[in-house]
Design an enzyme around this catalytic site. Sequence first.
Site, short mmCIF file in Angstrom:
data_model
loop_
_atom_site.label_atom_id
_atom_site.label_comp_id
_atom_site.label_asym_id
_atom_site.label_seq_id
_atom_site.Cartn_x
_atom_site.Cartn_y
_atom_site.Cartn_z
N GLY A 57 0.80 -1.22 0.00
CA GLY A 57 0.00 0.00 0.00
C GLY A 57 0.83 1.27 0.00
O GLY A 57 2.06 1.24 -0.11
N GLY A 60 2.73 1.03 3.06
CA GLY A 60 3.47 -0.24 3.05
C GLY A 60 4.71 -0.21 2.18
O GLY A 60 5.76 -0.73 2.59
N ASP A 80 0.53 -8.87 1.69
CA ASP A 80 -0.62 -8.03 1.30
C ASP A 80 -1.60 -8.94 0.56
O ASP A 80 -1.26 -10.09 0.24
CB ASP A 80 -0.16 -6.87 0.38
CG ASP A 80 -1.14 -5.69 0.39
OD1 ASP A 80 -2.33 -5.89 0.06
OD2 ASP A 80 -0.71 -4.58 0.72
N ARG A 127 -8.46 7.53 4.51
CA ARG A 127 -9.55 8.51 4.41
C ARG A 127 -9.55 9.23 3.07
O ARG A 127 -8.52 9.36 2.42
CB ARG A 127 -9.34 9.59 5.47
CG ARG A 127 -9.74 9.19 6.85
CD ARG A 127 -10.00 10.42 7.69
NE ARG A 127 -8.79 11.11 8.13
CZ ARG A 127 -8.79 12.33 8.63
NH1 ARG A 127 -9.94 13.02 8.72
NH2 ARG A 127 -7.67 12.91 9.04
N ARG A 133 -11.58 9.49 10.80
CA ARG A 133 -10.91 8.19 10.89
C ARG A 133 -11.91 7.10 11.28
O ARG A 133 -11.81 5.96 10.83
CB ARG A 133 -9.74 8.25 11.88
CG ARG A 133 -8.56 9.10 11.39
CD ARG A 133 -7.50 9.14 12.45
NE ARG A 133 -6.33 9.94 12.10
CZ ARG A 133 -6.25 11.26 12.22
NH1 ARG A 133 -7.30 11.95 12.65
NH2 ARG A 133 -5.13 11.90 11.91
N ASP A 196 2.13 11.84 15.07
CA ASP A 196 1.70 13.04 15.81
C ASP A 196 2.91 13.73 16.45
O ASP A 196 3.00 14.96 16.47
CB ASP A 196 0.67 12.65 16.88
CG ASP A 196 -0.54 11.97 16.26
OD1 ASP A 196 -1.04 12.47 15.23
OD2 ASP A 196 -0.98 10.93 16.78
N HIS A 223 -5.23 8.92 18.68
CA HIS A 223 -4.81 9.33 17.34
C HIS A 223 -6.01 9.70 16.47
O HIS A 223 -6.32 9.03 15.49
CB HIS A 223 -3.97 8.22 16.67
CG HIS A 223 -3.53 8.61 15.29
ND1 HIS A 223 -2.62 9.63 15.07
CD2 HIS A 223 -3.89 8.17 14.07
CE1 HIS A 223 -2.44 9.77 13.77
NE2 HIS A 223 -3.20 8.90 13.13
N MET A 274 4.20 9.09 7.10
CA MET A 274 3.79 7.98 7.99
C MET A 274 4.81 6.84 7.93
O MET A 274 5.14 6.25 8.96
CB MET A 274 2.40 7.47 7.60
CG MET A 274 1.90 6.35 8.50
SD MET A 274 1.79 6.85 10.23
CE MET A 274 2.78 5.61 11.05
N1 LIG Z 1 -1.47 5.58 12.60
C1 LIG Z 1 -1.23 6.60 11.80
O1 LIG Z 1 -0.62 7.59 12.21
C2 LIG Z 1 -1.67 6.57 10.38
C3 LIG Z 1 -2.50 5.59 9.94
N2 LIG Z 1 -2.89 5.53 8.62
C4 LIG Z 1 -3.77 4.44 8.24
O2 LIG Z 1 -3.01 3.41 7.62
C5 LIG Z 1 -3.88 2.62 6.78
C6 LIG Z 1 -3.24 2.37 5.43
O3 LIG Z 1 -3.09 3.56 4.71
P1 LIG Z 1 -2.49 3.57 3.20
O4 LIG Z 1 -1.26 2.75 3.15
O5 LIG Z 1 -2.44 4.97 2.78
O6 LIG Z 1 -3.64 2.80 2.42
P2 LIG Z 1 -3.54 2.02 1.01
O7 LIG Z 1 -4.91 1.75 0.56
O8 LIG Z 1 -2.61 2.74 0.11
O9 LIG Z 1 -2.82 0.65 1.42
C7 LIG Z 1 -3.43 -0.26 2.24
C8 LIG Z 1 -2.95 -1.65 1.86
O10 LIG Z 1 -3.60 -2.59 2.71
C9 LIG Z 1 -3.87 -3.73 1.92
N3 LIG Z 1 -4.89 -4.57 2.54
C10 LIG Z 1 -6.23 -4.45 2.51
N4 LIG Z 1 -6.81 -5.48 3.17
C11 LIG Z 1 -5.80 -6.25 3.63
C12 LIG Z 1 -5.75 -7.45 4.37
N5 LIG Z 1 -6.86 -8.07 4.79
N6 LIG Z 1 -4.54 -7.97 4.65
C13 LIG Z 1 -3.41 -7.35 4.24
N7 LIG Z 1 -3.40 -6.21 3.53
C14 LIG Z 1 -4.58 -5.68 3.22
C15 LIG Z 1 -4.30 -3.17 0.58
O11 LIG Z 1 -4.23 -4.14 -0.44
C16 LIG Z 1 -3.31 -2.03 0.41
O12 LIG Z 1 -2.16 -2.47 -0.28
C17 LIG Z 1 -5.19 3.40 6.70
O13 LIG Z 1 -6.12 2.83 7.58
C18 LIG Z 1 -4.80 4.78 7.19
O14 LIG Z 1 -5.89 5.50 7.71
C19 LIG Z 1 -2.44 6.45 7.72
C20 LIG Z 1 -1.58 7.45 8.11
C21 LIG Z 1 -1.19 7.63 9.47
O1 LIG Z 2 -5.49 11.40 8.70
C1 LIG Z 2 -5.55 10.23 8.30
O2 LIG Z 2 -6.58 9.68 7.91
C2 LIG Z 2 -4.29 9.43 8.35
C3 LIG Z 2 -3.66 9.62 9.67
O3 LIG Z 2 -4.00 8.99 10.63
C4 LIG Z 2 -2.72 10.73 9.81
O4 LIG Z 2 -2.21 11.26 8.82
O5 LIG Z 2 -2.45 11.11 10.96
#
Ligand SMILES: NC(=O)C1=CN([C@@H]2O[C@H](COP(=O)(O)OP(=O)(O)OC[C@H]3O[C@@H](n4cnc5c(N)ncnc54)[C@H](O)[C@@H]3O)[C@@H](O)[C@H]2O)C=CC1
Ligand SMILES: O=C([O-])CC(=O)C(=O)O
Length: 359
Positions: A57, A60, A80, A127, A133, A196, A223, A274
């Site tokens: 992703g 990822g 993935d 999002r 979120r 954060d 978060h 991230m």
């Molecule tokens: N904790 C934090 O500070 C942050 C959290 N996030 C969260 O991280 C998550 C991922 O964000 P992105 O990478 O931008 O999304 P993305 O959509 O680009 O990538 C997500 C990946 O997860 C995979 N996936 C879906 N279902 C799956 C499963 N059952 N098993 C394994 N892989 C699976 C998808 O195929 C995709 O490759 C989101 O929920 C986002 O909100 C994003 C930024 C900051």
């Molecule tokens: O805002 C979002 O959806 C992704 C996230 O958690 C961040 O960037 O802190």
Amino acid sequence: MKQNGETNQRIARIAAHLNPPPNITHQIMESSSLRRENCRAKGGSPGFKVAILGAAGGIGQPLSLLMKMNPLVSVLHLYDVVNTPGVTSDISHMDTSAVVRGFLGQPQLEDALTGMDLVIIPAGVPRKPGMTRDDLFNINAGIVKTLSQGIAKCCPKAIVNVISNPVNSTVPIAAEIFKKAGTYDPSRLLGVTMLDVVRANTFVAEVLGLDPKEVNVPVVGGHAGVTILPLLSQIKPPINFTPKETEYLTSRIQNGGTEVVEAKAGTGSATLSMAYAAVKFADACLRGLRGDAGVIECAFISSQVTELPFFASRVRLGRNGIEEIYPLGPLNEYERAGLEMAKKELAGSIEKGVSFARK
Ligand SMILES: NC(=O)C1=CN([C@@H]2O[C@H](COP(=O)(O)OP(=O)(O)OC[C@H]3O[C@@H](n4cnc5c(N)ncnc54)[C@H](O)[C@@H]3O)[C@@H](O)[C@H]2O)C=CC1
Ligand SMILES: O=C([O-])CC(=O)C(=O)O
């Protein structure tokens, strides 16, 4: 004749690699293991085994790249439900010591997890503008549940870093799944709130004209929105902010995620910053596992710092994961009001995760 036979086999192997048939994962794995058999070095420097779930992703991919560069990692498993053969092939050409293996889809989840020391979970949907979120809960809760079941079965002693949103609910979900399986160790489950802290350090440094490396702002709570509570009164080095600066910085840190979601205009949320934050946090976990002293970071964890069962605060990381949870310390009036708002929202998000997992 013998020479011709060998040449033909070699050509067939190269052709299969260049023009792989539909079942690409198995073909690439077979051809890789055939070629590995012919290598003198078997790979595998001393270090930790790390799995990334959601490795193809937006987060990822750069996370996988950066973990491949981490000298503490000896084996890197990329899992993935799509595209891991390509990402794995690409990253495996980097001339750093970690051995990379790819795993595609649910049938390969157990192989991806077996023997891991650290599992990082950025799997799930991001999002779009206008969403909170919590709007991701319906899809991501099920994903984190399934992946946590795999972890409980295959690597119950691994340190788990949960990135998938809403972190305020997905961490309680993982905890409940581990409890059900009888493997729950609260000191090994950490929600990643590092972004954060990274944002807080950056924005504060910008306002003060400092190098972000010189700044350390503890960010506690959770978060999402008002649950993200920067403790500017405890910044290192100690600095007094005007009420206007405090207001501006708190709001920008709390809305940093939304700032990126809006700028990306429907194509996703923070991925690059991230991945940087996730690697910073994973590296801290690995240094803790190695036994380094004084590894302290903020994370969303099982906690008794407040009356809530989960709360983000500063923790010391060690050989067993979380080895010490620090109290919040003295808060000013602005932060005390923020804490009350944060706790109110957090209580609902935690409860939502717990009841989903108990169903
Ligand atoms: N904790 C934090 O500070 C942050 C959290 N996030 C969260 O991280 C998550 C991922 O964000 P992105 O990478 O931008 O999304 P993305 O959509 O680009 O990538 C997500 C990946 O997860 C995979 N996936 C879906 N279902 C799956 C499963 N059952 N098993 C394994 N892989 C699976 C998808 O195929 C995709 O490759 C989101 O929920 C986002 O909100 C994003 C930024 C900051
Ligand atoms: O805002 C979002 O959806 C992704 C996230 O958690 C961040 O960037 O802190």
